[in-house]
Design a protein around this motif. Structure first.
Motif, short mmCIF file in Angstrom:
data_model
loop_
_atom_site.label_atom_id
_atom_site.label_comp_id
_atom_site.label_asym_id
_atom_site.label_seq_id
_atom_site.Cartn_x
_atom_site.Cartn_y
_atom_site.Cartn_z
N LEU A 58 -67.38 90.97 -79.60
CA LEU A 58 -66.10 91.43 -78.72
C LEU A 58 -65.73 92.85 -77.80
O LEU A 58 -64.69 92.72 -76.40
CB LEU A 58 -64.53 91.76 -80.13
N ALA A 59 -66.65 94.04 -78.69
CA ALA A 59 -65.99 94.79 -77.33
C ALA A 59 -67.55 94.84 -76.10
O ALA A 59 -66.93 94.93 -75.19
CB ALA A 59 -67.32 95.71 -78.77
N GLU A 71 -55.75 90.60 -74.95
CA GLU A 71 -56.27 90.02 -75.33
C GLU A 71 -57.90 90.67 -76.84
O GLU A 71 -58.24 90.25 -77.92
CB GLU A 71 -56.94 89.30 -75.51
N TYR A 72 -58.34 91.36 -76.30
CA TYR A 72 -59.07 92.31 -76.69
C TYR A 72 -58.60 93.33 -78.06
O TYR A 72 -59.05 93.08 -79.78
CB TYR A 72 -60.33 93.11 -76.74
N LEU A 76 -59.30 92.00 -82.38
CA LEU A 76 -60.07 93.05 -83.06
C LEU A 76 -59.12 93.14 -84.47
O LEU A 76 -59.58 93.63 -85.05
CB LEU A 76 -59.74 94.29 -82.54
N ALA A 77 -58.17 93.81 -84.17
CA ALA A 77 -56.88 93.36 -85.04
C ALA A 77 -56.74 92.07 -85.67
O ALA A 77 -56.73 91.99 -87.42
CB ALA A 77 -55.39 93.08 -84.94
N ALA A 78 -57.58 90.87 -85.49
CA ALA A 78 -57.30 89.38 -86.71
C ALA A 78 -58.30 89.98 -87.42
O ALA A 78 -58.72 89.44 -88.64
CB ALA A 78 -57.47 88.25 -85.85
N LEU A 79 -59.58 90.21 -86.18
CA LEU A 79 -61.08 90.55 -87.55
C LEU A 79 -60.73 91.65 -88.43
O LEU A 79 -61.44 91.46 -89.38
CB LEU A 79 -62.46 91.05 -86.34
N ALA A 84 -63.67 90.98 -91.75
CA ALA A 84 -65.12 91.24 -91.21
C ALA A 84 -65.76 92.08 -90.88
O ALA A 84 -64.80 93.49 -90.59
CB ALA A 84 -65.36 90.41 -89.45
N PRO A 85 -67.01 92.99 -91.35
CA PRO A 85 -67.61 93.80 -91.79
C PRO A 85 -67.65 94.54 -89.85
O PRO A 85 -67.68 94.19 -88.77
CB PRO A 85 -68.96 93.23 -91.91
#
Length: 85
Positions: A58-59, A71-72, A76-79, A84-85
């Motif tokens: 994502l980054a 969107e990032y 990121l909040a969803a991950l 997720a690790p």
């Protein structure tokens, strides 16, 4: 009476000897050059993981400009919420 000049090389003998010496030195110099290039080759010795984490992917997408900041942040909040690790 014996003549001892029968064992001398002819002109072709000297020519083949010269060609052989050129090939020999070309192989020696080429081998040294290849050994030096191999010794000085840029090697990446850092261990690499099998695959990047979802946050790293994502980054990377954000850094390349494929996604915008909102969107990032959302992804990121969803991950992080999914654990997720």
């Amino acid at each position: 009476m014996m003549y001892w000049n029968d064992h001398d090389m002819s002109g072709w003998g000297y020519a083949w000897m010269s060609v052989g010496m050129l090939i020999f030195w070309a192989l020696v110099i080429g081998g040294i050059a290849i050994a030096i290039r191999f010794a000085l080759a840029d090697r990446d010795t850092t261990p690499r993981s099998a695959s990047p984490s979802p946050q790293e992917l994502l980054a990377q997408r954000f850094a390349r400009g494929e996604i915008d900041e909102t969107e990032y942040s959302t992804r990121l909040a969803a991950l992080r919420a999914a654990g997720a690790p």
